[in-house]
Design a protein around this motif. Structure first.
Motif, short mmCIF file in Angstrom:
data_model
loop_
_atom_site.label_atom_id
_atom_site.label_comp_id
_atom_site.label_asym_id
_atom_site.label_seq_id
_atom_site.Cartn_x
_atom_site.Cartn_y
_atom_site.Cartn_z
N ASP A 29 0.82 -1.19 -0.08
CA ASP A 29 0.18 -0.09 -0.02
C ASP A 29 0.79 1.33 0.14
OD1 ASP A 29 -2.24 1.59 -0.20
OD2 ASP A 29 -3.22 0.95 1.83
N HIS A 30 0.80 2.06 1.01
CA HIS A 30 1.91 3.26 1.07
C HIS A 30 3.15 2.87 1.69
CE1 HIS A 30 -2.23 4.94 0.88
NE2 HIS A 30 -1.65 6.19 0.66
N ALA A 31 3.53 1.65 1.87
CA ALA A 31 4.79 1.33 2.40
C ALA A 31 4.99 1.98 3.63
CB ALA A 31 5.92 1.82 1.34
N TYR A 32 3.98 2.19 4.57
CA TYR A 32 4.28 2.56 5.85
C TYR A 32 4.94 1.64 6.53
CZ TYR A 32 0.64 5.99 5.16
OH TYR A 32 -0.25 7.44 4.78
N LEU A 33 4.78 0.46 6.78
CA LEU A 33 5.53 -0.56 7.40
C LEU A 33 6.83 -0.60 7.23
CD1 LEU A 33 5.38 -3.14 9.60
CD2 LEU A 33 4.83 -4.52 7.71
N PRO A 34 7.33 -0.82 6.08
CA PRO A 34 8.79 -1.00 5.70
C PRO A 34 9.45 0.45 5.99
CG PRO A 34 7.70 -1.13 3.42
CD PRO A 34 6.81 -1.19 4.65
N ALA A 35 8.86 1.65 5.69
CA ALA A 35 9.37 2.91 5.93
C ALA A 35 9.70 3.23 7.51
CB ALA A 35 8.52 4.01 5.48
N TRP A 36 8.69 2.84 8.25
CA TRP A 36 8.73 2.80 9.72
C TRP A 36 9.99 1.98 10.26
CZ3 TRP A 36 8.89 -0.24 14.03
CH2 TRP A 36 8.70 0.46 15.57
N LEU A 37 9.97 0.76 9.72
CA LEU A 37 11.19 -0.23 10.32
C LEU A 37 12.43 0.35 9.89
CD1 LEU A 37 9.59 -3.42 9.32
CD2 LEU A 37 10.03 -2.89 11.55
N VAL A 38 12.56 1.02 8.71
CA VAL A 38 13.63 1.78 8.17
C VAL A 38 14.03 2.85 9.20
CG1 VAL A 38 15.42 2.73 6.46
CG2 VAL A 38 13.84 0.64 6.28
N LEU A 39 13.27 3.58 9.08
CA LEU A 39 13.47 4.79 9.83
C LEU A 39 13.62 4.59 11.27
CD1 LEU A 39 10.41 7.20 8.37
CD2 LEU A 39 12.81 7.58 8.10
N ASN A 40 13.14 3.54 11.88
CA ASN A 40 13.57 3.38 13.31
C ASN A 40 14.59 2.42 13.68
OD1 ASN A 40 11.07 4.43 15.16
ND2 ASN A 40 10.33 4.15 13.57
N GLN A 41 15.47 2.46 12.40
CA GLN A 41 16.71 1.50 12.54
C GLN A 41 16.32 0.18 12.71
OE1 GLN A 41 19.34 4.16 14.55
NE2 GLN A 41 19.65 5.21 12.77
N LYS A 42 15.28 -0.64 12.42
CA LYS A 42 14.95 -1.82 12.83
C LYS A 42 15.64 -2.86 11.81
CE LYS A 42 12.41 -0.99 16.42
NZ LYS A 42 12.79 -1.13 17.91
N ILE A 43 15.32 -2.19 10.46
CA ILE A 43 16.06 -2.97 9.31
C ILE A 43 16.81 -2.06 8.40
CG2 ILE A 43 13.88 -4.78 9.30
CD1 ILE A 43 12.93 -3.41 6.87
N SER A 44 17.62 -2.61 7.51
CA SER A 44 18.19 -1.76 6.50
C SER A 44 17.74 -1.87 5.22
CB SER A 44 19.66 -1.83 6.60
OG SER A 44 19.90 -3.05 6.59
N LEU A 68 14.38 7.42 1.14
CA LEU A 68 14.67 6.08 1.50
C LEU A 68 14.74 5.17 0.37
CD1 LEU A 68 12.02 5.44 4.57
CD2 LEU A 68 14.71 6.04 4.73
N GLN A 69 15.02 5.64 -0.87
CA GLN A 69 15.29 4.88 -1.98
C GLN A 69 16.52 3.95 -2.11
OE1 GLN A 69 15.21 8.17 -1.89
NE2 GLN A 69 14.45 9.06 -3.80
N ALA A 70 17.46 4.26 -1.33
CA ALA A 70 18.64 3.07 -0.87
C ALA A 70 18.24 1.87 -0.32
CB ALA A 70 19.86 4.04 -0.44
N GLN A 71 17.08 2.42 0.67
CA GLN A 71 17.15 1.06 1.45
C GLN A 71 15.71 0.30 1.22
OE1 GLN A 71 17.60 4.29 2.71
NE2 GLN A 71 18.81 4.29 4.48
N ILE A 72 14.92 1.25 0.60
CA ILE A 72 13.31 0.37 0.09
C ILE A 72 13.15 0.39 -1.40
CG2 ILE A 72 10.89 0.48 0.58
CD1 ILE A 72 11.41 1.83 3.13
N VAL A 73 13.45 -0.84 -1.83
CA VAL A 73 12.95 -0.68 -3.14
C VAL A 73 11.32 -1.15 -3.55
CG1 VAL A 73 13.31 -2.20 -5.49
CG2 VAL A 73 15.18 -1.83 -3.88
N VAL A 74 10.68 -0.24 -4.19
CA VAL A 74 9.34 -0.60 -4.69
C VAL A 74 9.20 -1.10 -6.11
CG1 VAL A 74 7.07 0.66 -4.79
CG2 VAL A 74 8.62 1.67 -3.10
N ARG A 75 8.39 -2.12 -6.06
CA ARG A 75 8.07 -2.72 -7.22
C ARG A 75 6.65 -3.02 -7.61
NH1 ARG A 75 12.82 -6.72 -5.72
NH2 ARG A 75 14.73 -5.55 -6.44
N LEU A 76 6.24 -2.98 -8.76
CA LEU A 76 4.78 -3.27 -9.29
C LEU A 76 5.00 -4.63 -9.70
CD1 LEU A 76 2.09 -2.16 -10.10
CD2 LEU A 76 2.87 -1.58 -12.16
#
Length: 234
Positions: A29-44, A68-76
């Motif tokens: 969806d909006h990528a909220y979950l991966p973004a939150w995890l990266v921003l809170n340094q839980k995952i890279s 966060l383009q270096a840490q999160i890849v968005v794919r269709l």
């Protein structure tokens, strides 16, 4: 809800993502979950997969706005087709879908070699938990954690599973209620099944008034059986 503060449901999912995991969030969806995890340094590293153009663009916009383009890849892509071998994914989250659809995504992932069996699966089905638990059992995934919670007058369940070398077997009752949830019997768990009991009771009452047929008799037995199981568990 946003990338800074998750909903209670997604926060509960995030709690089961191990530190430093490489995540694939399917139906992001909006990528909220991966973004939150990266921003809170839980995952890279994370892949945010979306099969629908609108949510895909929303996810891309959020990732870019947070730089966060270096840490999160968005794919269709359709389901686990969003994953490549190079991603080295070890955690898969699939949230906010029906259990039948999640089961289909996982099955397609197995058939197409996208699901290796080394990943932790963190699943949040809205309905159809029985079907999903049955698939996990049939593919030798052991349920290592379950959670049930209520948010905005809706009840959500979370299933966390990992592949086991031993044969996994659950009873019919465990498949229906959840092997861990039925042991814990939380307030929300009881509320869910009390509501289900009322709904099934109404259906049973109508069936008893209906014309006798083989189909109705089979349905009558099915509902009577589940009502007995509910009484046993709660």
């Amino acid at each position: 809800m946003n990338e800074q503060k998750l909903s209670q449901r997604l926060q509960a999912v995030a709690n089961y993502v191990p530190s430093k995991a490489r995540l694939a969030d399917i139906g992001s969806d909006h990528a909220y979950l991966p973004a939150w995890l990266v921003l809170n340094q839980k995952i890279s590293y994370a892949v945010a997969g979306e099969v629908v153009q609108g949510p895909f663009l929303s996810a891309k916009k959020l990732v870019e706005s947070c730089n966060l383009q270096a840490q999160i890849v968005v794919r269709l892509a359709d389901g686990l087709q969003a994953i490549s071998d190079q991603d080295a994914i070890n955690v898969v989250t699939i949230c906010g879908m029906g259990g039948f659809l999640i089961r289909e995504i996982l099955e397609n992932g197995v058939q197409k070699g996208k699901l290796q069996g080394t990943e932790r699966l963190i699943l949040q089905p809205n309905i159809g938990e029985y079907s999903l638990r049955k698939w996990l059992m049939q593919h030798n995934y052991r349920i290592i954690a379950e959670e049930i919670l209520e948010e905005d007058a809706k009840i959500y369940g979370i299933i966390v599973a990992e592949k086991d070398q031993r044969v996994v077997h659950y009873t019919e009752k465990e498949l229906i209620f959840g092997p861990i949830l039925m042991q814990e019997k939380s307030v929300v768990f009881k509320k869910k099944w009390q509501h289900e009991k009322v709904q099934k009771g109404k259906i049973l009452k109508n069936l008893k008034k209906a014309q006798v047929s083989a189909e109705n008799l089979a349905k009558l037995k099915e509902i009577t059986d589940i009502l007995e199981r509910i009484d046993e568990v709660i």
